[in-house]
Design an enzyme around this catalytic site. Structure first.
Site, PDB file in Angstrom:
ATOM      1  CD  GLU A 122      -2.744  -3.159   8.152  1.00 62.81           C
ATOM      2  OE1 GLU A 122      -1.572  -2.703   8.550  1.00 62.81           O
ATOM      3  OE2 GLU A 122      -3.245  -2.985   7.141  1.00 62.81           O
TER       4      GLU A 122
ATOM      5  CB  THR B  42       0.304   8.000  12.003  1.00 59.32           C
ATOM      6  OG1 THR B  42      -0.265   8.563  11.585  1.00 59.32           O
ATOM      7  CG2 THR B  42       1.107   7.415  10.331  1.00 59.32           C
ATOM      8  CG  ASN B  43      -0.875   6.233  17.525  1.00 58.55           C
ATOM      9  OD1 ASN B  43      -1.350   5.044  16.827  1.00 58.55           O
ATOM     10  ND2 ASN B  43      -0.411   5.723  18.479  1.00 58.55           N
TER      11      ASN B  43
ATOM     12  N   GLY C  42       1.485   7.573   2.695  1.00 56.87           N
ATOM     13  CA  GLY C  42       1.582   6.531   3.777  1.00 56.87           C
ATOM     14  C   GLY C  42       0.446   6.475   4.110  1.00 56.87           C
ATOM     15  CB  SER C  43      -2.216   7.208   6.691  1.00 58.09           C
ATOM     16  OG  SER C  43      -1.433   6.888   7.664  1.00 58.09           O
TER      17      SER C  43
ATOM     18  CD  GLN D  21       6.404   5.947  48.366  1.00 58.95           C
ATOM     19  OE1 GLN D  21       6.686   7.054  48.133  1.00 58.95           O
ATOM     20  NE2 GLN D  21       4.856   5.546  49.455  1.00 58.95           N
TER      21      GLN D  21
ATOM     22  CG  MET E 144      -1.889  -0.953   1.866  1.00 56.96           C
ATOM     23  SD  MET E 144      -3.264   0.016   2.500  1.00 56.96           S
ATOM     24  CE  MET E 144      -2.382  -0.707   3.626  1.00 56.96           C
ATOM     25  CB  THR E 145       3.015   2.172   2.475  1.00 51.43           C
ATOM     26  OG1 THR E 145       2.475   2.177   3.672  1.00 51.43           O
ATOM     27  CG2 THR E 145       4.185   3.866   2.589  1.00 51.43           C
TER      28      THR E 145
END
Length: 385
Positions: free
Chosen positions: A245, A368-369, A132-133, A282, A126-127
């Protein structure tokens, strides 16, 4: 380690078998495969013989006849083993499902049984170097010429790229139509000319996984290798499978979080600082408590998403939420666990260092996020109308 609510005796047995396979057939070879940047071809056949390829594909096509849960167990165990060279989550979890869901009966019977045995290794292209996205902007063209498509263009960051025998190639069959002009062609690499593969790409992590560029110079692909009954279905096909995915990416991130916490518990229990175990301090205990909470939240979300996927009700927006949130949490947890290892955490002989290298890409792959958040926001905006 989190025990999903859907886990049963059959899946536990599969998980144990997968773990033994990875410990025997993958982990000992990782250093050599990292150096050569791909796994030995033979391991694909071994994985097929062990029943680890195409577990969610129907038995009629040579698969295991299982569900997404069988895939989840297999892929999570491989991520936990820190042995990512075998690109099976793409091969079995994504490419095989494109073929099972959209291919003709003849195509399914031609390709899927060989994917299940490891005779054919699958890849998804794809990329592109400049895209990219944003899949609507791809520039690779596949123009019809008689009974063939002539393909020109390039793809990059292709997992299984140098070893792939079967590539689901996303291309524009009608460049004037935008998203409606996108189609998927299945490239049988042994039967085409005009395909060039670049050298394996040097990555920050996932060193043993085969990743490369692909170049198409007048490559001729038979029209019968179009995925789906007609041109222009590619974008719809991609959107339908991307939720799977993204969930796979999330569940693999969870497995990495759990392994990071396990490694850090062991390390801090044995490491002494100022006369006491580091785990007794701690700050260490609070940091690990925070990591464990993140992992439990991620596990609950993924369990819910898995049930929705099985029921056919996992929305693209919910899958996007799982993908960005869990991969982001994984990055934070692994980073925190590395910090608790001190200087040892920076040494690749320690598992935590390899986890740190590998999980960074989870926030990038499968969209990507930042794109995930945009998809969620668009879904919210539609509800506001």
């Amino acid at each position: 380690m989190h025990q999903p609510q859907w886990m049963n005796a059959e899946l536990e047995s599969l998980r144990d078998a997968a773990r033994r396979f990875y410990e025997t057939e993958l982990v000992p070879h990782e250093p050599r495969w990292c150096a050569q940047q791909h796994v030995d071809r033979e391991v694909w056949y071994k994985a097929g013989a062990a029943g680890l390829l195409c577990p969610g594909i129907a038995e009629a096509y040579g698969g295991g006849g299982g569900s997404f849960l069988h895939e989840a167990v297999i892929f999570a165990e491989q991520a936990r083993a820190i042995a990512g060279g075998l690109g099976n989550s793409l091969h079995s979890g994504i490419v095989a499902h494109y073929i099972e869901n959209f291919a003709s009966e003849d195509q399914k019977r031609r390709w899927l049984p060989k994917m299940a045995t490891g005779e054919l290794v699958g890849a998804l292209a794809m990329t592109e170097p400049g895209t990219g996205s944003d899949l609507q902007s791809i520039r690779t063209r596949a123009l019809r010429d008689g009974d063939h498509y002539v393909v020109d263009g390039a793809k990059t960051y292709i997992t299984n790229g140098t070893s792939a025998d079967l590539i689901c190639l996303v291309a524009k069959t009608d460049p004037s139509q935008g998203a409606r002009g996108v189609s998927i062609l299945v490239v049988e690499t042994a039967k085409v000319t005009g395909l060039r593969r670049g050298q394996p790409l040097h990555k920050i992590g996932m060193h043993s996984q085969d990743t490369c560029e692909l170049f198409f110079d007048g490559m001729r692909v038979p029209c019968e290798n179009l995925l789906g009954p007609e041109e222009g279905q590619g974008f719809r096909q991609l959107m339908k499978e991307l939720a799977r995915e993204r969930l796979i990416t999330a569940l693999m991130s969870l497995a990495c979080m759990e392994r990071a916490i396990e490694e850090t518990l062991r390390f801090t229990a044995g490491r002494r600082v100022f006369g006491q175990p580091l785990l007794e301090m701690q700050n260490t205990r609070f940091r690990l408590a925070e990591c464990e909470t993140q992992a439990h939240l991620a596990a609950a979300f993924i369990d819910d998403c898995a049930r929705r996927l099985l029921a056919g009700t996992l929305s693209p927006a919910t899958a996007a939420m799982a993908k960005w949130w869990v991969t982001d949490a994984c990055g934070k947890v692994v980073d925190e666990c590395l910090q608790l290892h001190g200087g040892a955490g920076y040494m690749t002989e320690y598992p935590i260092a390899r986890l740190y290298q590998n999980v960074r890409v989870h926030r990038i792959l499968a969209g990507t996020n930042e794109i995930m958040k945009e998809l969620i926001a668009r879904d919210m905006a539609q509800r506001a109308v």
